[in-house]
Design an enzyme around this catalytic site. Structure first.
Site, mmCIF file in Angstrom:
data_model
loop_
_atom_site.group_PDB
_atom_site.id
_atom_site.type_symbol
_atom_site.label_atom_id
_atom_site.label_comp_id
_atom_site.label_asym_id
_atom_site.label_seq_id
_atom_site.Cartn_x
_atom_site.Cartn_y
_atom_site.Cartn_z
ATOM 1 N N ASP A 171 27.423 6.092 -32.758
ATOM 2 C CA ASP A 171 26.869 4.924 -32.091
ATOM 3 C C ASP A 171 28.015 4.182 -31.412
ATOM 4 O O ASP A 171 29.180 4.330 -31.802
ATOM 5 C CB ASP A 171 26.180 4.040 -33.135
ATOM 6 C CG ASP A 171 25.436 2.880 -32.504
ATOM 7 O OD1 ASP A 171 24.998 3.016 -31.351
ATOM 8 O OD2 ASP A 171 25.317 1.833 -33.158
ATOM 9 N N LYS A 221 14.727 -11.436 -20.372
ATOM 10 C CA LYS A 221 16.130 -11.023 -20.409
ATOM 11 C C LYS A 221 16.153 -9.549 -20.787
ATOM 12 O O LYS A 221 15.537 -9.149 -21.775
ATOM 13 C CB LYS A 221 16.884 -11.854 -21.451
ATOM 14 C CG LYS A 221 18.294 -11.392 -21.764
ATOM 15 C CD LYS A 221 18.871 -12.192 -22.921
ATOM 16 C CE LYS A 221 18.099 -11.930 -24.187
ATOM 17 N NZ LYS A 221 18.503 -12.776 -25.315
#
Length: 1112
Positions: free
Chosen positions: A449, A595
């Protein structure tokens, strides 16, 4: 400020009425909002039918979207099904299993539907005062401590495996058979040596059982590094005073206070909440979206209602108080944990290798014993009936069995794994199981990740785009303070950044500078919140608007949406343009703020806020400019987010925000006609150590791939800064480099010279077929961008399917749990979410660089076990077997007694073998490719050639030679022993007692010769490739192994006990060994050591030569 005061200070926000609004707004408002109705008792929340968000998935379809890789969520949902089904058909249920009992108990729970006063009466508590000392003592005596019950010890089962696991059964059976050979079969003249041998076998059997028990105990202590998911402290109201107590001291009736970030220590019925209180139940449900907490029941199902907080869950926002209703095993967490505590576990790869080795050895042992029995039954029994009576045959059979079976291996295996786990713990690497330790050495692919693993997870907004103007954040703050022409557009941007944000500043850090304040939110929201705070305090921006609906960010939509109503008539001054102000009805209209990802939201925008604060049409040229800035920032490794808004006029709304159908309507409005407010560029710098870590892993033959949800260009830039991509951008491939079909040859799969790096996005992964996946997984460097949790899971599965890859996956978020569980090794940082920690096999408590130590010692475990086996086989199997076979086939006296044979196997060799578990990694361990789990076996032909054909042959030949040379010098010629079958009449001028005495000495010489040679073999086998001078056993902390010398000293003591004590000599038929037979084995041992040094030098000098190809 204590918890009570925190709650009291927040009380104005508990009420969801409009009493704090101006009268004009209050009188005219005709819209009914969700928060205003949520306190109506018994009002069930309506689930939406949308499938486009986490919220809808968790409501309408939540029971079908279950993470199948985490035990607690599975059990939680199973119980939820059973409860709902049982509530409909309670009279039809009759069967009572353990799970049914749990379901029955949860059906009967009514804490969620009782009123606050009824609960207080039932538990004898007072929300304003709490429990008294007397009530606490009474409750504790009734309910016990708030700790889960330990799992059943299964002591008898453990004791059974301690005794009969490994080779304990063979030792016990061998001891019993030798006892029988002593008496009654040995009557009328039972041999004392047989009695001694039987006693030794049983003593070794007991010692092995005790060692197994001790090893299990010590291993359990190491493996309990991460066991508790519950907090240690909590805040309660007792005797009218707020107290901080240990979680284990909680009792039902306690008034528990909590706030954002708190984790519940027991099941709690909410009685007082802030309006924004939310709880993350992912540890139980596997669902990542926090659920809004309420004070009244929302579902008849105890597991689905939202007015109860379960132990182990934590508050993500808001705060409040609740009454503790269940503790310990009676909590939902406790009951589900008990149901999922008996998960079946298969054998690990190393266990399978050990079993394979044991099968090989046992097969050899059985074969040789069949030969011995066959020769005895078909020839010796009739031709030489006095040579080998049944008692001696039994002893010989037991001797062959014990000789072939490496008794020290099980002990060395467990010791090696536990020692390595301890070393990893000292390096802040916590392994949950010994399986993790052994699998680490075979890892060939690391899927990492990005956020928080490769990067610091310390995000900062560095640049913004307002209109068509790029500005650094420092310039934005200065322009706003100085009242420049862009002040209005800056105001509109900072308001959207503040009100569409799930973050909050920790009240205890508000006195610190903005950059140092703690933010309770993810890193992205924290960065945007700090940016807004540096312009104008966020509290002022949020005072203007009241949140009425929220759709949190999720990996499918890739944006977060909020709908707001006016909270202050001055709102339009800083949020809207002058044209919008004239059209916006502050009484009825709503404001939607969004957003999210620019590539998703920019096509939905039709206008934008210019530098002058006014709204302009978004032309193709402006659109291209915004896209260009986005690509430029992404190419610099920045995370880019777009902020937009849209006015929702009352006439355009079909549903109220309180209606379950409003989500679908909000998503419909969000699909078009948005007003682009600005872009923000966020920097999350790579960790300082990452480039060197990636470089080291690559040299070790491990491919490092990045899996992230970021935009493609951002991901590529970060991968380059981390050292994952090292080739120029022109050589980085995309999906076009993956043909959908193979050519006539297999060149597409076999050739990897041009497959250095490739970058793919999540949507592209969906289109790949099996051929393309096969080609993709051959790339050295791969960056997966814009991936969703299900795509991460597929990536792991595709790598595992091909080329015998052993896949490690790193992740820290809730959505990483499925892929962490699917990977061969799931790795989580110590700061990861609870569910990621639960799914992971290994936790890095310090930094990502610790993974190098993890791989290093993972490989060392496998190497050390091979060294242990290579040490045990030459003497313990090969050199001990031939004295029995030469005695049976060639009629020679058994030149090594069965008793001394057992002493070597169970004492001298066993102790030395264990010391090899402490060997430090060889210097070139991380310069070699990872082992292939299908081809690189623990025991293969190369190792057997080393053990039998090289070391074993030298040891066996030298020991035979020394024994018969001694006999020759003492007047017992070899020709008189050859095919004698116990008839030594050809030996001149010597009585049978004298011959027996000489044979006893010869047996002791064989014993000493073998033990001394093994000392030098121990030093030779410490390394597989390096010289002893490159890897010295002393005076170098990186290579030394002091335990070798106590093991040698122990063997020396054993020799003196069994060969130099007269009483022992008489019992076991041993004798003192002449001095020259101590010195000669040392010379032979030096020869063995030198020969192996020459072999290793040839392997290093010609890595592709014959010696290297046959090297073990």
């Amino acid at each position: 400020m204590d918890v009570k005061n925190d709650v009291e200070a927040a009380k104005p926000s508990f009420a969801d009425s409009d009493s704090d609004l101006p009268a004009a707004i209050t009188e005219k408002r005709r819209i009914t909002y969700a928060d205003d109705e949520i306190r109506e008792v018994g009002l069930p929340l309506r689930h939406t039918k949308s499938s486009q968000s986490i919220r809808s998935l968790h409501s309408a379809n939540g029971r079908r979207s279950i993470d199948p890789y985490v035990a607690l969520p599975i059990q939680y949902r199973t119980l939820s099904y059973n409860i709902e089904d049982s509530q409909r058909q309670v009279e039809e249920r009759k069967a009572k299993s353990a799970k049914d009992k749990t379901v029955d108990e949860l059906i009967d729970v009514d804490w969620h539907i009782l009123s606050e006063s009824e609960i207080c009466k039932k538990l004898l508590t007072d929300p304003a005062y709490g429990l008294s000392d007397y009530q606490i003592q009474s409750a504790r005596s009734l309910y016990g401590k708030n700790v889960p019950s330990p799992p059943p010890s299964r002591l008898l089962q453990k004791i059974f495996w301690y005794m009969f696991g490994g080779f304990g059964t063979i030792l016990l059976i061998g001891g019993i058979l030798v006892f029988i050979a002593w008496k009654p079969l040995g009557e009328p003249n039972p041999a004392q040596a047989n009695l001694a041998l039987a006693i030794v076998l049983l003593v070794v059997f007991v010692i092995q059982a005790l060692f197994n028990a001790w090893q299990d105990f010590s291993s359990s202590r190491v493996m309990k590094s991460i066991t508790s998911m519950l907090p240690e402290e909590c805040h309660v109201l007792r005797n009218g005073v707020n107290n901080t107590i240990q979680a284990s001291e909680l009792v039902p009736g306690d008034i528990l206070s909590f706030k954002a970030g708190s984790k519940l220590s027991a099941d709690v019925r909410f009685v007082e909440l802030t309006s924004d209180a939310k709880f993350d139940r992912s540890v139980l449900t596997g669902e990542s979206a926090p659920l809004a907490a309420v004070t009244e029941a929302t579902d008849q199902n105890y597991l689905e209602t939202r007015n109860v907080g379960f132990a182990g869950t934590h508050c993500t926002s808001g705060g409040g108080r609740g009454i503790v209703v269940s503790i310990g095993d009676k909590t939902v967490f406790g009951q589900i944990a008990q149901l999922s505590s008996r998960e079946p576990t298969g054998r690990t790869p190393l266990q399978k290798e050990i079993i394979r080795f044991v099968i090989i050895i046992v097969s050899l042992m059985v074969t040789m014993n069949i030969i011995v029995i066959g020769v005895w039954a078909g020839y010796i029994r009739t031709a030489y009936p006095n040579y080998m009576p049944p008692t001696l045959l039994i002893v010989n059979i037991v001797s062959v069995a014990i000789a072939f079976v490496p008794e020290g291996l099980p002990i060395a295996l467990t010791a090696s794994l536990t020692i390595t786990a301890n070393i990893m713990r000292k390096n802040n690497i916590l392994c949950k199981s010994l399986k993790t330790v052994e699998t680490l050495g075979a890892v060939s692919v690391l899927l990492s990740d990005k956020t928080g693993t490769l990067t610091k997870n310390q995000m900062t907004v560095t640049e913004v785009l307002i209109g068509l103007t790029q500005k650094a954040t420092d310039d934005v703050r200065r322009d706003h303070v100085e009242g420049q022409s862009m002040r209005e557009s800056i105001d509109q941007l900072r308001v959207v950044a503040a009100i569409n944000n799930a973050g909050d500043f920790d009240p205890t850090t508000m006195q610190l500078p903005v950059s140092q304040r703690k933010v309770i939110a993810d890193a992205t929201d924290a960065a945007i919140l700090r940016f807004s705070e540096t312009i104008v305090p966020v509290a002022e921006s949020r005072r203007l608007w009241r949140k009425r609906f929220e759709l949190p960010f999720n990996s499918k939509n890739k944006f977060a949406l909020r709908v707001h109503s006016v909270n202050d008539v001055l709102v339009t001054r800083t949020t809207l343009s002058s044209d919008e102000k004239s059209k916006f009805d502050t009484i009825t209209d709503l404001l939607m703020t969004i957003k999210g990802a620019p590539d998703v939201l920019l096509p939905r925008c039709t206008s934008y806020v210019g530098e002058d604060g006014e709204v302009h049409d978004l032309s193709d040229g402006v659109n291209a400019t915004v896209a260009s800035v986005k690509d430029e920032w992404s190419g610099q490794g920045k995370r880019v987010l777009l902020l937009a808004r849209k006015i929702l006029q009352r006439s355009s709304l079909v549903y109220d925000t309180a209606d379950g159908e409003f989500e679908a309507e909000a998503l419909r409005h969000a699909s078009s006609d948005l007003v682009f407010v600005g872009l923000v560029g966020i920097v999350d710098p790579p960790r300082d150590e990452i480039p060197s870590v990636v470089s080291t892993l690559r040299r070790a033959g491990i491919r490092v791939c990045m899996v992230t949800g970021d935009f493609k260009l951002t991901a590529q830039a970060i991968a380059r800064s981390c050292g994952i991509i090292t080739v120029p951008d022109s050589q980085v491939h995309d999906i076009a480099a993956l043909p959908r079909a193979l050519t006539s040859s297999r060149e597409n799969l076999s050739s990897s010279t041009q497959r250095e790096a490739i970058v793919l996005s999540g949507p592209e992964l969906i289109t790949l077929n099996d051929v393309q996946w096969s080609i993709l997984t051959t790339y050295t460097s791969i960056v997966f961008a814009r991936t969703t949790p299900d795509q991460k899971l597929r990536i792991v599965k595709e790598f595992k399917r091909r080329d015998n890859n052993v896949v490690a996956m790193t992740g820290d978020g809730v959505n990483d749990a499925p892929s962490l569980k699917e990977a061969d090794i799931g790795i989580a940082p110590g700061t990861a979410s609870d569910i990621a920690l639960e799914a992971a096999d290994m936790v890095l408590m310090d930094s990502f660089s610790a993974i190098i130590e993890a791989v290093l010692y993972g490989r060392t475990v496998f190497d050390n076990l091979r060294k242990t086996i290579a040490y045990l086989l030459p003497a313990g199997s090969f050199s001990e077997f031939w004295p029995v076979m030469t005695s049976v086939i060639f009629g020679l006296p058994q030149i090594l007694s069965s008793f001394l044979m057992i002493i070597i196997c169970c004492f001298t060799d066993c102790a030395a073998a264990i010391t090899l578990a402490f060997e430090k990694p060889e210097a070139d361990v991380l310069l070699l490719p990872p082992r292939n789990i299908k081809k690189d076996r623990l025991v293969d032909g190369k190792l057997l050639l080393q053990s039998f054909g090289f070391i074993g042959m030298i040891e066996c030949t030298a020991s035979f030679a020394m024994s018969f040379w001694y006999l020759e010098r003492k007047g017992v010629p070899f020709s008189a022993l050859w095919f004698s079958y116990g008839d030594y009449s050809a030996v001149p001028n010597m009585t049978s007692d004298e011959i027996t005495a000489r044979l006893n000495t010869a047996s002791s010489i064989y014993f000493v010769n073998l033990v001394v040679l093994q000392w030098f073999t121990l030093f030779a086998l410490r390394t597989r490739r390096l010289s002893i001078f490159q890897h010295p056993p002393l005076f170098n902390r990186k290579t030394q192994n002091w335990y070798l010398f106590p093991a040698i000293l122990f063997a020396l003591v054993v020799i003196f006990i069994f060969c130099y004590i007269p009483d022992v000599q008489r019992v076991i038929a041993s004798a003192e060994v002449p001095v020259e037979h101590w010195l000669l084995p040392m010379a032979f041992g030096l020869g063995v050591l030198c020969l192996d040094e020459v072999r290793k030098c040839g392997v290093r000098r010609w890595p592709r030569g014959v010696l290297a190809r046959i090297a073990w």
